[in-house]
Design a protein around this motif. Structure first.
Motif, PDB file in Angstrom:
ATOM      1  N   VAL A 121      23.472  17.376  31.134  1.00 25.13           N
ATOM      2  CA  VAL A 121      22.649  17.145  32.313  1.00 25.13           C
ATOM      3  C   VAL A 121      23.183  17.926  33.512  1.00 25.13           C
ATOM      4  O   VAL A 121      24.349  18.304  33.568  1.00 25.13           O
ATOM      5  CB  VAL A 121      22.544  15.640  32.660  1.00 25.13           C
ATOM      6  CG1 VAL A 121      21.914  14.867  31.530  1.00 25.13           C
ATOM      7  CG2 VAL A 121      23.866  15.054  33.032  1.00 25.13           C
ATOM      8  N   ASN A 122      22.319  18.158  34.480  1.00 26.47           N
ATOM      9  CA  ASN A 122      22.654  18.978  35.639  1.00 26.47           C
ATOM     10  C   ASN A 122      23.416  18.252  36.734  1.00 26.47           C
ATOM     11  O   ASN A 122      24.131  18.877  37.501  1.00 26.47           O
ATOM     12  CB  ASN A 122      21.378  19.553  36.260  1.00 26.47           C
ATOM     13  CG  ASN A 122      20.695  20.534  35.360  1.00 26.47           C
ATOM     14  OD1 ASN A 122      21.343  21.349  34.725  1.00 26.47           O
ATOM     15  ND2 ASN A 122      19.380  20.443  35.288  1.00 26.47           N
ATOM     16  N   SER A 123      23.207  16.948  36.837  1.00 27.54           N
ATOM     17  CA  SER A 123      23.749  16.241  37.994  1.00 27.54           C
ATOM     18  C   SER A 123      23.844  14.743  37.721  1.00 27.54           C
ATOM     19  O   SER A 123      23.279  14.236  36.756  1.00 27.54           O
ATOM     20  CB  SER A 123      22.829  16.466  39.198  1.00 27.54           C
ATOM     21  OG  SER A 123      21.559  15.863  38.977  1.00 27.54           O
ATOM     22  N   ALA A 124      24.526  14.067  38.627  1.00 27.41           N
ATOM     23  CA  ALA A 124      24.595  12.607  38.555  1.00 27.41           C
ATOM     24  C   ALA A 124      23.206  12.010  38.727  1.00 27.41           C
ATOM     25  O   ALA A 124      22.884  10.987  38.115  1.00 27.41           O
ATOM     26  CB  ALA A 124      25.552  12.073  39.616  1.00 27.41           C
ATOM     27  N   ALA A 125      22.380  12.644  39.544  1.00 29.10           N
ATOM     28  CA  ALA A 125      21.013  12.154  39.746  1.00 29.10           C
ATOM     29  C   ALA A 125      20.235  12.187  38.432  1.00 29.10           C
ATOM     30  O   ALA A 125      19.580  11.214  38.061  1.00 29.10           O
ATOM     31  CB  ALA A 125      20.301  12.978  40.813  1.00 29.10           C
ATOM     32  N   GLU A 126      20.316  13.310  37.717  1.00 27.05           N
ATOM     33  CA  GLU A 126      19.611  13.430  36.442  1.00 27.05           C
ATOM     34  C   GLU A 126      20.138  12.413  35.434  1.00 27.05           C
ATOM     35  O   GLU A 126      19.372  11.771  34.709  1.00 27.05           O
ATOM     36  CB  GLU A 126      19.736  14.840  35.889  1.00 27.05           C
ATOM     37  CG  GLU A 126      18.914  15.058  34.639  1.00 27.05           C
ATOM     38  CD  GLU A 126      19.000  16.478  34.106  1.00 27.05           C
ATOM     39  OE1 GLU A 126      18.418  16.705  33.031  1.00 27.05           O
ATOM     40  OE2 GLU A 126      19.633  17.346  34.725  1.00 27.05           O
ATOM     41  N   ALA A 127      21.448  12.234  35.388  1.00 28.65           N
ATOM     42  CA  ALA A 127      22.058  11.268  34.472  1.00 28.65           C
ATOM     43  C   ALA A 127      21.597   9.852  34.801  1.00 28.65           C
ATOM     44  O   ALA A 127      21.284   9.062  33.898  1.00 28.65           O
ATOM     45  CB  ALA A 127      23.579  11.365  34.535  1.00 28.65           C
ATOM     46  N   HIS A 128      21.543   9.520  36.072  1.00 33.65           N
ATOM     47  CA  HIS A 128      21.096   8.189  36.478  1.00 33.65           C
ATOM     48  C   HIS A 128      19.618   8.002  36.156  1.00 33.65           C
ATOM     49  O   HIS A 128      19.196   6.930  35.708  1.00 33.65           O
ATOM     50  CB  HIS A 128      21.354   7.968  37.973  1.00 33.65           C
ATOM     51  CG  HIS A 128      21.063   6.583  38.413  1.00 33.65           C
ATOM     52  ND1 HIS A 128      19.906   6.247  39.078  1.00 33.65           N
ATOM     53  CD2 HIS A 128      21.775   5.437  38.283  1.00 33.65           C
ATOM     54  CE1 HIS A 128      19.921   4.952  39.340  1.00 33.65           C
ATOM     55  NE2 HIS A 128      21.049   4.435  38.861  1.00 33.65           N
TER      56      HIS A 128
END
Length: 174
Positions: free
Chosen positions: A16-23
């Motif tokens: 994933v690209n970011s913590a936002a995408e993971a969340h």
């Protein structure tokens, strides 16, 4: 839990690209099945072969469990995990929100098995898909207000989807 701290983990790993995408991914999975284990989410994040251990695993499990608890809370305290407006530009916030929506749709789709959907759910999912296309070249007070409105809509929309799909038992866990 610091967005920047978790985000740096994802920026230095494949997947994933970011913590936002993971969340978003975790939230989508949990909207379909509130009993999804954190291990299923971590498997989606890192793939079959990757091993995440130690402090990183504890941090991820903590984020997942906090997300799960906020979705189940009667206080409606769920919030998409996005960078703080004091830490990044509006453009970076918009990119993170778009990535969150991408992750959400992937997580939702990973567990959802086709069936009846209300018109409201169809509209919400279409809206979230449109949010993946937001223009990050935004500046000014009008765009800040629009970003806040989209963020609030997402928060409420996720809770509505969770209420519709979370208890129907149509999920599959890999």
């Amino acid at each position: 839990m610091s967005y920047q701290h978790i985000d740096s983990f994802f920026r230095h790993n494949d997947g994933v690209n970011s913590a936002a995408e993971a969340h978003g991914l975790a939230t989508g999975m949990l909207c379909v099945n509130g009993q999804t284990p954190s291990s299923a989410w971590i498997k989606q994040l890192s793939g079959e072969e990757a091993q995440i251990g130690g402090d990183q695993a504890r941090l991820l499990v903590s984020l997942f469990e906090e997300t799960q608890a906020s979705l189940e809370s009667d206080d409606y305290d769920f919030e998409p995990f996005l960078p703080d407006e004091d830490d990044v530009s509006l453009s970076e916030q918009i990119i993170a929100l778009s990535e969150w929506c991408q992750g959400f749709l992937f997580g939702f789709g990973a567990l959802y098995q086709a069936g009846e959907q209300s018109d409201q759910a169809k509209e919400i999912l279409r809206d979230i898909a449109e949010f993946t296309k937001l223009d990050p070249d935004a500046a000014g007070e009008e765009d800040e207000v629009a970003f806040m409105e989209v963020s609030e809509y997402l928060r409420t929309a996720v809770l509505l989807l969770r209420a519709e799909f979370g208890s129907k038992g149509r999920a599959r866990i890999h």
